[in-house]
Write an enzyme that holds these catalytic residues in place. Sequence first.
Site, short mmCIF file in Angstrom:
data_model
loop_
_atom_site.label_atom_id
_atom_site.label_comp_id
_atom_site.label_asym_id
_atom_site.label_seq_id
_atom_site.Cartn_x
_atom_site.Cartn_y
_atom_site.Cartn_z
N CYS A 210 0.83 -1.21 0.00
CA CYS A 210 0.00 0.00 0.00
C CYS A 210 0.86 1.26 0.00
CB CYS A 210 -0.92 0.03 1.22
SG CYS A 210 -2.28 -1.13 1.14
N HIS A 262 0.18 -8.26 1.29
CA HIS A 262 -1.12 -7.58 1.32
C HIS A 262 -1.03 -6.20 0.68
CE1 HIS A 262 -0.52 -4.38 4.33
NE2 HIS A 262 0.32 -5.21 4.93
N CYS A 263 -2.15 -5.76 0.11
CA CYS A 263 -2.32 -4.36 -0.28
C CYS A 263 -3.50 -3.86 0.55
CB CYS A 263 -2.57 -4.24 -1.79
SG CYS A 263 -3.82 -5.34 -2.46
N LYS A 264 -4.47 -3.19 -0.02
CA LYS A 264 -5.63 -2.77 0.76
C LYS A 264 -6.72 -3.84 0.73
CE LYS A 264 -8.23 0.78 -0.47
NZ LYS A 264 -8.64 2.19 -0.70
N THR A 270 -1.72 -7.31 -4.82
CA THR A 270 -1.17 -8.52 -4.21
C THR A 270 -1.02 -9.62 -5.26
OG1 THR A 270 -2.18 -7.96 -2.09
CG2 THR A 270 -1.57 -10.26 -2.44
#
Length: 611
Positions: A210, A262-264, A270
Amino acid sequence: MSSESPNLPAAAGTVPDNHPPPPPVVTAAEAGSDDSPKGVASKLSAAGISNWAKNLKVPQPFASTQNDSGVENTEKSAFAKFTSGLGIRLSPKSPQTNDTTTEGTSSATESSFIGTITKGLVDTSKNAVKAVQVKARHAVSQNKRRYQEGGFDLDLTYITENIIAMGFPAGDMSSGFFGYVEGFYRNQMEEVINFLETQHKGKYKVYNLCSERLYDVSLFEGKVASFPFDDHNCPPIHLVTSFCQSAYSWLKEDIENVVVVHCKAGMARTGLMICSLLLYLKFFPTAEECMDFYNQKRCVDGKGLVLPSQIRYVKYFERILTYFNGENQPGRRCMLRGFRLHRCPYWIRPSITISDHNGVLFTTKKHPRTKDLSPEDFWFSAPKKGVMVFALPGEPGLTELAGDFKIQFHDRQGDFYCWLNTTMMENRVILKTSELDGFDKRKLPSPGFMVEVVLADINATIPTNPSSETASKTPEETSAANSSPVDGSASVPGPDKETENPDKDDVFSDNEGDSTGPTKTTSSASSQTPEAKKSADETAVLTKATEKVSISGNKGSSQPVQGVTVSKGEATEKPSGAGVNASSSSESEFKVMAADASVFSFGDEDDFESD
């Protein structure tokens, strides 16, 4: 008198009215059975009578009640019982210990009751909030698979035994206010930490992709690496390589080590990185197989990595592994020449923004030659039906590029865009609607629509005309000649020369051999040079362009002609921009050049026609 005293107690209840009972009766009844004369005399004394009178009040109701009827006795007895019972309950002389105990018991009972009600309400509220929270998390997860084992319920998936994809761990103030609020419907930070400490204690490393959310890395004992890039976009190509190298270094340290990416949302960005990692670790030989595997593992419907540009970048990384042994390559320097829109309906006339990871490189909204024009004015029809062209006449290109760049088209029906890399692409690329991000969300369908991107190597941006005596003269040098009128004896090229190659132009040709513009004589400037708009030859160009190209409905095709004054037999022209500033002159010049569709050729018309 003494002889009657034994019979007096029996007659005590039948004493006649108006005659008080004899003193011996009371004395015998109250004082005892002393029958001696001395005792009787003492009872008849004044003190004795007085005591007897006082004591007479007590038995009198009893005596009278004995003569009452059974009903009265019953009523009085009931009343007496009631009043006596009421007296016991209401009497202030009753023991205080019982009242205190009763009050304490009542208070304890009330407190216990209120506590039970409060606890029930709190528990109910917690359960209700938790139920809503679970529903919100499942709604946000959408099609993603969740980990629901061992009491956990997380937006988290094992792609392999050592590679985990998950949503953003929110709910901690270190992520800011919005990050804290997101904890209501995303993974709770505490629950994620509990999961990792329970399942992979000391064996995990978190990778945060992120750019919009961060958190305190100490929450994961400092085992956090950040490789940030924006949502719905692509990373710098070298960032993918760096991520894969970092993850590989961690995984090879211990067979039980895991990477948590992970991203958001934990899906698109991802997916791009995890698919690249699967390629790097040689789980599968091709990018397509890696993406299919990830999509099936991460999502119920198999739609995890779906953005065309992100899919393109996984394939770019496959080329890096195949052709460059996984090593980052410097960006190839190119010039963006322009665009063609194939099978373009009338409702698609977008403005354009070109950018890279450092900022905006070009935008039609701010460029001096297009900022005052609407998109309908700077897109022009090419000779081939259904093709619209955009370029800057008289300039080498729109902007210089090297490496990653983004093309964004802003349109009233919805924006669409794409990410490309100069090192990984050819100089000419045609993108279908399925290869453009966001095009599927537009309001109106456009079947068959395609975008062609035309680049040129930086050293071959402005090819020259070898057959001309002034082949070495650049457009900048030719444009300097615009400040003075052209000699009236200038010769005009024959129409046959103009019609032989109507779609070729020396400035916009990618190949020197394709350059067929007319030559310049010793007494005049070339009529086909884009900047030489003041020569009389421009009149012939405009005339022929009008005959060849349908330009009805375009504002740019009609306005420039007003600035040209032509007389029969004369080869001179009055300056169209006299008395106006440079910006107005530039805009007028752009429209003059745009009126001739030949200036928008890129020198690849032979290939273009074969398409």
